[in-house]
Structures are given as structure tokens and as C-alpha cells.
Design a protein around this motif. Structure first.
Motif, short mmCIF file in Angstrom:
data_model
loop_
_atom_site.label_atom_id
_atom_site.label_comp_id
_atom_site.label_asym_id
_atom_site.label_seq_id
_atom_site.Cartn_x
_atom_site.Cartn_y
_atom_site.Cartn_z
N THR A 77 39.38 33.34 34.96
CA THR A 77 39.02 35.12 35.10
C THR A 77 37.55 34.90 35.79
OG1 THR A 77 39.50 35.09 32.82
CG2 THR A 77 38.18 36.64 33.50
N LYS A 78 36.95 34.31 35.79
CA LYS A 78 35.74 34.51 37.07
C LYS A 78 36.23 34.83 38.46
CE LYS A 78 31.06 32.49 37.46
NZ LYS A 78 30.14 31.33 37.84
N SER A 79 36.40 33.28 38.54
CA SER A 79 37.19 33.27 40.05
C SER A 79 38.02 34.13 41.06
CB SER A 79 37.95 31.68 39.93
OG SER A 79 38.36 31.77 41.53
N TYR A 80 39.36 35.02 39.55
CA TYR A 80 39.61 35.62 40.30
C TYR A 80 39.42 37.04 40.22
CZ TYR A 80 44.70 38.70 40.72
OH TYR A 80 45.59 39.23 40.78
N PHE A 81 37.94 37.72 38.86
CA PHE A 81 37.86 39.05 38.89
C PHE A 81 36.83 38.67 40.39
CE2 PHE A 81 39.06 40.00 34.41
CZ PHE A 81 38.45 41.07 34.43
N ARG A 82 36.03 38.00 40.94
CA ARG A 82 35.61 38.16 42.11
C ARG A 82 36.55 38.04 43.73
NH1 ARG A 82 30.67 32.74 41.34
NH2 ARG A 82 29.58 34.35 40.63
N ASP A 83 37.45 37.94 43.32
CA ASP A 83 38.09 37.67 43.90
C ASP A 83 38.89 38.96 44.60
OD1 ASP A 83 40.17 36.69 46.24
OD2 ASP A 83 41.37 36.63 44.86
N TYR A 84 39.52 39.33 43.53
CA TYR A 84 39.89 41.01 43.37
C TYR A 84 38.86 41.43 43.63
CZ TYR A 84 41.85 45.00 41.25
OH TYR A 84 42.70 46.29 41.40
N GLN A 85 37.56 41.48 43.20
CA GLN A 85 36.50 42.42 43.41
C GLN A 85 36.35 42.64 44.73
OE1 GLN A 85 32.21 41.21 42.02
NE2 GLN A 85 31.56 42.97 42.36
N GLU A 86 36.71 41.84 45.27
CA GLU A 86 36.04 41.49 47.12
C GLU A 86 36.69 42.57 47.68
OE1 GLU A 86 36.41 37.54 49.56
OE2 GLU A 86 34.57 37.43 48.50
N GLY A 87 38.15 42.03 47.04
CA GLY A 87 39.66 42.92 47.91
C GLY A 87 38.73 44.13 47.88
N PHE A 88 38.89 44.67 46.79
CA PHE A 88 39.07 46.10 46.09
C PHE A 88 38.10 46.43 47.29
CE2 PHE A 88 37.89 49.68 44.26
CZ PHE A 88 39.20 50.25 43.84
N LEU A 89 36.38 46.18 47.32
CA LEU A 89 35.39 46.45 48.12
C LEU A 89 35.67 46.90 49.44
CD1 LEU A 89 32.46 45.02 45.89
CD2 LEU A 89 33.17 47.19 45.71
N HIS A 145 44.89 51.30 51.96
CA HIS A 145 43.91 51.65 51.20
C HIS A 145 43.65 52.51 49.87
CE1 HIS A 145 42.26 50.77 55.07
NE2 HIS A 145 42.51 51.43 55.74
N GLY A 146 45.20 51.91 49.60
CA GLY A 146 45.23 53.35 48.38
C GLY A 146 44.36 52.93 47.27
N ARG A 159 47.87 45.20 45.24
CA ARG A 159 47.06 44.35 43.60
C ARG A 159 46.92 44.97 42.51
NH1 ARG A 159 42.95 39.77 46.04
NH2 ARG A 159 43.45 38.91 44.18
N MET A 160 47.22 44.78 41.26
CA MET A 160 46.78 44.89 40.52
C MET A 160 45.92 44.10 39.53
SD MET A 160 50.41 47.25 39.38
CE MET A 160 49.68 47.89 37.54
N LEU A 161 45.47 44.26 38.67
CA LEU A 161 44.39 44.25 37.86
C LEU A 161 44.25 44.60 36.40
CD1 LEU A 161 42.84 41.42 37.12
CD2 LEU A 161 40.69 42.48 38.19
N LEU A 162 44.72 44.34 35.72
CA LEU A 162 44.78 45.64 34.31
C LEU A 162 43.74 44.24 33.10
CD1 LEU A 162 48.13 47.17 33.64
CD2 LEU A 162 45.94 48.36 34.76
N SER A 163 42.43 45.18 32.66
CA SER A 163 41.75 43.66 31.86
C SER A 163 41.55 45.35 30.33
CB SER A 163 40.86 42.90 32.26
OG SER A 163 39.85 44.03 32.70
N ALA A 164 41.36 44.79 28.92
CA ALA A 164 41.15 44.81 27.85
C ALA A 164 40.47 44.15 27.62
CB ALA A 164 41.75 45.71 27.44
N TYR A 165 39.32 44.19 26.78
CA TYR A 165 38.57 42.96 25.88
C TYR A 165 37.77 43.92 24.41
CZ TYR A 165 34.04 44.14 28.49
OH TYR A 165 32.62 44.76 28.50
N ILE A 166 37.83 43.53 23.56
CA ILE A 166 36.92 44.25 22.50
C ILE A 166 36.21 43.29 22.67
CG2 ILE A 166 36.85 44.36 20.02
CD1 ILE A 166 40.23 43.77 19.23
#
Length: 199
Positions: A113-125, A144-145, A189-196
Motif C-alpha cells: 500500500t505504501k509503495s503503490y500510493f507513493r507511485d500513484y501520487q508521483e504519477g498523478f502530480l 492530462h485527464g 491509472r485508477m486508484l480507488l480506496s476506502a477505509y473505516i
């Protein structure tokens, strides 16, 4: 010669696989196979602009745990070239309850999760920055969608489970609608997440 399973989805169930896959560079290596074309470590390294020895190590580690599959070998100028493909198009994490990390180690789910979130954040930004540069230079390019939406919802645990299941179904629906060979196809690239949230 081994062949990929040709499955759309492969489930990581072991902590060993999860730990190997959690490396940011290894996740990026996986993303280069979106075209489903077998590649050598050298080809991957060239594409990433990294030293071949560094990429070879990571490819070997992924192959060792079965996440990359050797599909073919070719001799070229006295050198054996090894071609790899991922075991499946998508990797899902379904760790077994009994495969706990050793004391002091983070869980496989945490590491990935940590690795994937960082990679996704980098690409999104990066895409947001490109969009900003486009606006400044008044250029119009494809891509740029970017889309992001966040919510705090007050739900029962049962409704939360229902929402998560609908999110899974949404991902599966769009995976079925892929057009990997179309002339206008772009990688989304899609990243859907949810947590309580804990009290």
C-alpha cells in the motif's frame, strides 16, 4: 519454457511475494508491460533510463517469486537474452491471515500500500504539473485527464462493505472494456480506496 497464466488477475497470497512486489521500482517495471509485449531486463532498463544491472536485479527478484514469467530465450551475439511477461495483467493482494510478518516487520499489505500510493501520487502530480504547464503555454495536448474526489461519509459497516464491493465492480467493469490495441488508446491509472476511520 514457462508461459504466463494469461489470466487477467493474479492474486498475491503470500507474504514473500507481497514483500518483493512492494518495491516502488518493481511496481514501475510492471507498469511497462501494459502493452503485453515480452521484454528483456535491458529493454526495461533502456525504457526507464536506468543501469541494466540495477534493473536486472529487480527483474530477477520478481521472477524468483513467480510474478514475472520467463517466456522465451534468444541468443544474440553470444549473449542469451531472456524475455519476461507478468504472470497476469493485474495483481491483486489477498494475503492469507496466517502469513504474518516476523516481529518488527510491517505487513505485506502495509508495504505494498505504501509503495503503490507513493507511485500513484508521483504519477498523478506529474500529470497535474503538465496540465498547469499547458495552461501557461496555452498548448493543447492529449491526456492530462486527471480526476480526484474525496469524501467523508457516515456509514454503517454493512453499507461500507457494500460501497467497497461496488468500487470493485466498477474497476472490473472498466477492465473488461479495455481496448489495448486501439489507435487512440491511452493508459489510464485508477486508484480507488476506502477505509473505516478509527475513533
Amino acid at each position: 519454457m514457462n508461459q504466463p497464466t494469461n489470466k487477467d488477475v493474479y492474486e498475491i497470497t503470500s507474504y514473500v511475494q507481497a514483500k518483493v512486489f512492494s518495491n516502488k521500482l518493481r511496481i514501475k517495471i510492471f507498469s511497462l508491460f501494459d502493452d503485453q509485449v515480452p521484454k528483456t531486463s535491458k529493454q526495461i532498463a533502456d525504457q526507464m533510463g536506468l543501469p541494466a544491472s540495477k534493473v536486472h536485479y529487480h527483474v530477477r527478484e520478481l521472477a524468483k517469486v513467480g510474478l514475472l514469467v520467463l517466456t522465451e530465450t534468444r541468443e544474440k551475439g553470444g549473449v542469451i537474452e531472456k524475455y519476461y511477461l507478468p504472470v497476469a495483467k493485474q495483481i491483486h493482494i489477498r494475503l492469507k491471515e496466517d502469513e504474518a510478518p516476523q516481529e518488527g516487520e510491517k505487513s505485506g499489505e502495509y508495504l505494498i500500500t505504501k509503495s503503490y500510493f507513493r507511485d500513484y501520487q508521483e504519477g498523478f502530480l506529474q500529470e497535474v504539473e503538465r496540465k498547469d504547464e499547458q495552461k501557461k503555454s496555452k498548448k493543447t495536448e492529449r491526456g492530462h485527464g486527471t480526476f480526484m474526489s474525496g469524501s467523508l461519509l457516515s456509514l454503517t459497516e454493512e453499507k461500507h462493505k457494500q460501497m467497497v464491493e461496488e468500487m470493485r465492480q466498477l474497476m472490473e467493469k472498466w477492465a473488461q472494456l479495455e481496448d489495448p490495441e486501439g489507435p487512440d488508446t491511452r493508459i489510464s491509472r485508477m486508484l480507488l480506496s476506502a477505509y473505516i476511520q478509527s475513533p
